[in-house]
Write a protein that holds these residues in place. Structure first.
Motif, short mmCIF file in Angstrom:
data_model
loop_
_atom_site.label_atom_id
_atom_site.label_comp_id
_atom_site.label_asym_id
_atom_site.label_seq_id
_atom_site.Cartn_x
_atom_site.Cartn_y
_atom_site.Cartn_z
N UNK A 1 -5.71 -15.78 -6.72
CA UNK A 1 -6.93 -15.77 -7.54
C UNK A 1 -7.40 -17.18 -7.90
N UNK A 2 -7.22 -18.12 -6.99
CA UNK A 2 -7.73 -19.49 -7.17
C UNK A 2 -7.20 -20.14 -8.43
N UNK A 3 -5.97 -19.79 -8.80
CA UNK A 3 -5.36 -20.39 -9.99
C UNK A 3 -5.45 -21.92 -9.90
N UNK A 4 -5.85 -22.55 -10.99
CA UNK A 4 -5.99 -24.01 -11.00
C UNK A 4 -7.45 -24.43 -11.03
N UNK A 5 -8.35 -23.54 -10.64
CA UNK A 5 -9.78 -23.85 -10.70
C UNK A 5 -10.40 -23.18 -11.93
N UNK A 6 -11.40 -23.83 -12.52
CA UNK A 6 -12.16 -23.17 -13.60
C UNK A 6 -13.13 -22.17 -12.96
N UNK A 7 -13.71 -21.30 -13.80
CA UNK A 7 -14.68 -20.32 -13.28
C UNK A 7 -15.85 -21.04 -12.61
N UNK A 8 -16.25 -22.18 -13.21
CA UNK A 8 -17.38 -22.93 -12.64
C UNK A 8 -17.00 -23.49 -11.26
N UNK A 9 -15.77 -24.01 -11.15
CA UNK A 9 -15.33 -24.55 -9.86
C UNK A 9 -15.20 -23.45 -8.80
N UNK A 10 -14.78 -22.25 -9.24
CA UNK A 10 -14.68 -21.13 -8.28
C UNK A 10 -16.07 -20.80 -7.74
N UNK A 11 -17.08 -20.84 -8.62
CA UNK A 11 -18.45 -20.56 -8.18
C UNK A 11 -18.90 -21.65 -7.21
N UNK A 12 -18.53 -22.90 -7.50
CA UNK A 12 -18.91 -24.01 -6.60
C UNK A 12 -18.21 -23.86 -5.24
N UNK A 13 -16.93 -23.46 -5.29
CA UNK A 13 -16.17 -23.27 -4.05
C UNK A 13 -16.80 -22.15 -3.21
N UNK A 14 -17.23 -21.07 -3.88
CA UNK A 14 -17.88 -19.97 -3.16
C UNK A 14 -19.19 -20.45 -2.54
N UNK A 15 -19.92 -21.28 -3.29
CA UNK A 15 -21.21 -21.77 -2.79
C UNK A 15 -21.01 -22.62 -1.53
N UNK A 16 -19.92 -23.39 -1.53
CA UNK A 16 -19.62 -24.24 -0.37
C UNK A 16 -19.33 -23.36 0.87
N UNK A 17 -18.70 -22.21 0.65
CA UNK A 17 -18.36 -21.32 1.77
C UNK A 17 -19.56 -20.47 2.20
N UNK A 18 -20.54 -20.38 1.33
CA UNK A 18 -21.64 -19.44 1.54
C UNK A 18 -22.81 -20.10 2.26
N UNK A 19 -22.54 -20.60 3.47
CA UNK A 19 -23.66 -21.12 4.25
C UNK A 19 -24.10 -20.03 5.22
N UNK A 20 -25.11 -20.29 5.99
CA UNK A 20 -25.55 -19.27 6.94
C UNK A 20 -24.61 -19.24 8.13
N UNK A 21 -23.69 -18.29 8.10
CA UNK A 21 -22.75 -18.17 9.21
C UNK A 21 -23.38 -17.29 10.27
N UNK A 22 -23.14 -17.66 11.51
CA UNK A 22 -23.62 -16.82 12.61
C UNK A 22 -22.72 -15.59 12.67
N UNK A 23 -23.24 -14.43 12.29
CA UNK A 23 -22.47 -13.20 12.46
C UNK A 23 -21.64 -12.81 11.25
N UNK A 24 -21.63 -13.60 10.19
CA UNK A 24 -20.88 -13.24 8.97
C UNK A 24 -21.79 -13.41 7.76
N UNK A 25 -21.83 -12.39 6.93
CA UNK A 25 -22.51 -12.56 5.64
C UNK A 25 -21.46 -12.70 4.56
N UNK A 26 -21.56 -13.78 3.80
CA UNK A 26 -20.60 -14.06 2.72
C UNK A 26 -21.24 -13.65 1.41
N UNK A 27 -20.57 -12.79 0.68
CA UNK A 27 -21.15 -12.26 -0.55
C UNK A 27 -20.21 -12.60 -1.71
N UNK A 28 -20.65 -13.46 -2.60
CA UNK A 28 -19.81 -13.84 -3.74
C UNK A 28 -19.93 -12.78 -4.84
N UNK A 29 -18.79 -12.23 -5.31
CA UNK A 29 -18.83 -11.21 -6.36
C UNK A 29 -18.62 -11.86 -7.73
#
Ligand SMILES: [Zn+2]
Length: 376
Positions: free
Chosen positions: A111-139
């Motif tokens: 569960x991303x222990x060590x990151x704050x909630x804000x950093x987890x959101x930033x980490x998700x944003x970094x992963x959430x680019x337009x992937x060819x063939x994958x939709x990334x959905x941050x919950x």
């Protein structure tokens, strides 16, 4: 006749030494439940038995009368529905945790222990680019979903251990089968590993962990199953997904949290409102399960007391019509082990504002007979 099912998640438990050998339910004060028991019945049964894993997904579907053949594979599909999305039969959805690993590549948290909630959101944003063939959905926080084309190999043949059961194991070894079977997911995992490098500190780095593949599964509507109108009051995502899949209205409860700090009074208010318009209402409380996972037996017992005082009491006071009420757990969540098991859970059945007696509940079929049987 109105019908109310109250599911207290993970209500079953082990005896707690600090409670003199009583379980959190036995230790908790619950004078409203005790009042119901004067006319009602108390039993202890296992909802899942040995039929399927002791998880809310199967246990709550069974409590609501859905047959095991209609259960979806894994919970990601219902989490998707809970978030207002759906997929076609040509797609699949995977859960995707942000996990922490040490310098040797061993999983140290799911569960991303060590990151704050804000950093987890930033980490998700970094992963959430337009992937060819994958939709990334941050919950939320460490939780994400991946949507991609349906791949039978990944759905049914791939070995991907749940991250929370894989602490201390090497992440590359854990994800090797998935990467070997899907070039798309291999690229996704490798590229996000690079993108997440800037978040590393104190010997801990962060990695994407896809698991729990799930596909579209059409469930029968609650009304078609039982011929009565049902509605749901809940916050936990999996239960919201179940309600959506069964076509039961499930309102947003902004002050509910799916943990022990939830707004129990708001749930009582919504349940009372629904009982005016619907034949059947299911209200779910998740905090008891969360507390038990944290070994917090006092928190679990206090939460049960609050449910009795701030939910059961007000509901019984407000509903003037004949009402059948069933209060139960879905599975055991032990405050001793912090884990689920298939053992017995308390079941309280009672009928109020009428002369009906509640039967002893000997198995889940009796619950269906009591609540969803021919209405009288
Ligand atoms: Zn749980």
């Amino acid at each position: 006749m109105r019908l109310l099912m109250v599911i207290i998640d993970g209500l079953g438990d082990d005896p707690i030494d600090a409670f003199g050998g009583r379980t959190p339910f036995e230790y908790a004060r619950h004078h409203n439940i005790d009042k119901l028991l004067k006319k009602g019945s108390y039993s202890e049964i296992s909802i899942c038995g040995s039929d399927f894993p002791a998880e809310s997904l199967g246990c709550i579907l069974r409590l609501l009368g859905v047959e095991q053949k209609d259960f979806p594979l894994n919970r990601a599909y219902l989490e998707l529905l809970a978030n207002g999305r759906d997929i076609s039969e040509y797609e699949m959805v995977l859960r995707c945790n942000l996990a922490s690993v040490d310098e040797a590549g061993r999983l140290v948290s799911f569960n991303a222990m060590g990151l704050t909630a804000k950093e987890m959101a930033e980490a998700a944003a970094v992963c959430n680019k337009l992937w060819q063939g994958i939709e990334f959905l941050h919950l939320s926080e460490y939780r994400n979903l991946l949507i991609l084309d349906n791949d039978r190999q990944i759905l049914h043949d791939c070995r991907i251990a749940p991250p929370h059961e894989s602490m201390g194991l090497n992440i590359d070894m854990l994800l090797s089968d998935l990467k070997a079977r899907s070039l798309l997911l291999k690229t996704f995992i490798d590229e996000t590993t690079e993108k997440l490098k800037p978040f590393a500190r104190n010997g801990i780095s962060y990695r994407i962990y896809p698991w729990g593949p799930s596909e579209r599964k059409l469930l029968p509507a609650f009304h078609d199953l039982h011929g009565i109108k049902g509605a749901a009051v809940c916050k936990a995502e999996i239960v919201r997904g179940i309600a959506r899949a069964l076509k039961m209205p499930v309102p947003d409860l902004p002050t509910a949290t799916a943990d022990i700090d939830t707004d129990v009074c708001a749930k009582a208010g919504q349940t009372i409102k629904f009982l005016k318009d619907y034949d059947f209402v299911v209200t779910h409380f998740n905090g008891s399960d969360e507390a038990a996972h944290r070994y917090d037996y006092t928190g679990k017992a206090d939460f049960i007391t609050r449910i009795d005082e701030d939910f059961i009491g007000p509901v019984l006071k407000s509903v003037k019509e004949p009402l059948k009420i069933l209060i139960c757990g879905d599975h055991v969540t032990s405050c001793v082990t912090g884990k689920h098991s298939a053992g017995n859970v308390p079941v309280i059945a009672a009928a109020v504002n009428c002369d009906n007696n509640a039967p002893i509940i000997g198995g889940y079929h009796d619950i269906h007979k009591f609540l969803m049987g021919a209405s009288d």
